[in-house]
Write a protein that holds these residues in place. Structure first.
Motif, PDB file in Angstrom:
ATOM      1  N   CYS A   1       0.826  -1.206   0.000  1.00 49.54           N
ATOM      2  CA  CYS A   1       0.000   0.000   0.000  1.00 49.54           C
ATOM      3  C   CYS A   1       0.861   1.257   0.000  1.00 49.54           C
ATOM      4  CB  CYS A   1      -0.944   0.000   1.203  1.00 49.54           C
ATOM      5  SG  CYS A   1      -2.243  -1.233   1.080  1.00 49.54           S
ATOM      6  N   GLY A   2       1.939   1.238   0.755  1.00 51.67           N
ATOM      7  CA  GLY A   2       2.848   2.384   0.769  1.00 51.67           C
ATOM      8  C   GLY A   2       3.489   2.598  -0.589  1.00 51.67           C
ATOM      9  N   PHE A   3       3.923   1.513  -1.233  1.00 48.86           N
ATOM     10  CA  PHE A   3       4.506   1.617  -2.563  1.00 48.86           C
ATOM     11  C   PHE A   3       3.472   2.134  -3.563  1.00 48.86           C
ATOM     12  CE2 PHE A   3       5.572  -0.334  -6.690  1.00 48.86           C
ATOM     13  CZ  PHE A   3       6.791   0.285  -6.890  1.00 48.86           C
ATOM     14  N   ALA A   4       2.232   1.658  -3.467  1.00 52.42           N
ATOM     15  CA  ALA A   4       1.173   2.122  -4.369  1.00 52.42           C
ATOM     16  C   ALA A   4       0.902   3.607  -4.176  1.00 52.42           C
ATOM     17  CB  ALA A   4      -0.099   1.319  -4.140  1.00 52.42           C
ATOM     18  N   ALA A   5       0.921   4.080  -2.937  1.00 51.91           N
ATOM     19  CA  ALA A   5       0.679   5.502  -2.676  1.00 51.91           C
ATOM     20  C   ALA A   5       1.794   6.369  -3.272  1.00 51.91           C
ATOM     21  CB  ALA A   5       0.573   5.743  -1.172  1.00 51.91           C
ATOM     22  N   VAL A   6       3.032   5.928  -3.109  1.00 46.37           N
ATOM     23  CA  VAL A   6       4.157   6.676  -3.677  1.00 46.37           C
ATOM     24  C   VAL A   6       4.075   6.681  -5.201  1.00 46.37           C
ATOM     25  CG1 VAL A   6       6.674   6.662  -3.971  1.00 46.37           C
ATOM     26  CG2 VAL A   6       5.682   6.326  -1.708  1.00 46.37           C
ATOM     27  N   LEU A   7       3.779   5.537  -5.782  1.00 46.09           N
ATOM     28  CA  LEU A   7       3.658   5.451  -7.232  1.00 46.09           C
ATOM     29  C   LEU A   7       2.519   6.317  -7.756  1.00 46.09           C
ATOM     30  CD1 LEU A   7       4.847   4.054  -9.706  1.00 46.09           C
ATOM     31  CD2 LEU A   7       3.193   2.220  -9.359  1.00 46.09           C
ATOM     32  N   TYR A   8       1.403   6.351  -7.046  1.00 47.51           N
ATOM     33  CA  TYR A   8       0.269   7.193  -7.434  1.00 47.51           C
ATOM     34  C   TYR A   8       0.661   8.668  -7.418  1.00 47.51           C
ATOM     35  CZ  TYR A   8      -4.258   9.498  -7.327  1.00 47.51           C
ATOM     36  OH  TYR A   8      -5.314  10.324  -7.601  1.00 47.51           O
ATOM     37  N   LYS A   9       1.370   9.081  -6.385  1.00 45.17           N
ATOM     38  CA  LYS A   9       1.809  10.476  -6.296  1.00 45.17           C
ATOM     39  C   LYS A   9       2.748  10.835  -7.444  1.00 45.17           C
ATOM     40  CE  LYS A   9       0.165  12.679  -2.775  1.00 45.17           C
ATOM     41  NZ  LYS A   9      -0.656  13.844  -2.995  1.00 45.17           N
ATOM     42  N   ILE A  10       3.639   9.915  -7.795  1.00 49.67           N
ATOM     43  CA  ILE A  10       4.572  10.180  -8.892  1.00 49.67           C
ATOM     44  C   ILE A  10       3.828  10.291 -10.220  1.00 49.67           C
ATOM     45  CG2 ILE A  10       6.455   9.159 -10.245  1.00 49.67           C
ATOM     46  CD1 ILE A  10       7.535   8.028  -7.587  1.00 49.67           C
TER      47      ILE A  10
END
Length: 73
Positions: free
Chosen positions: A42-51
């Motif tokens: 979930c943390g990786f998905a949030a960072v990827l979404y922001k990018i």
């Protein structure tokens, strides 16, 4: 002699049983490992979404899509 053969059979049976039990015990993740893995994903998905939704990336993606749609065939 028969006692020795029986003892060898029992020992090999026992060793095989111990190997199977250890293999089953280590076969998968525990609930805590699933929780940590889920939180990390979930943390990786949030960072990827922001990018991906940032301005420069959005502009670059729009440019690529526009070029692909307006390319001559």
């Amino acid at each position: 002699m028969a006692k020795q053969k029986r003892a060898v059979r029992v020992a090999s049976w026992w060793a095989a049983r111990v190997r199977r039990c250890r293999a089953v015990a280590d076969a998968g993740m525990s609930t805590a490992e699933y929780a940590v893995g889920t939180i990390a994903a979930c943390g990786f998905a949030a960072v990827l979404y922001k990018i991906v939704t940032s301005g420069p990336v959005r502009t670059a993606m729009t440019s690529v899509i526009e070029k692909a749609l307006h390319a001559p065939f």
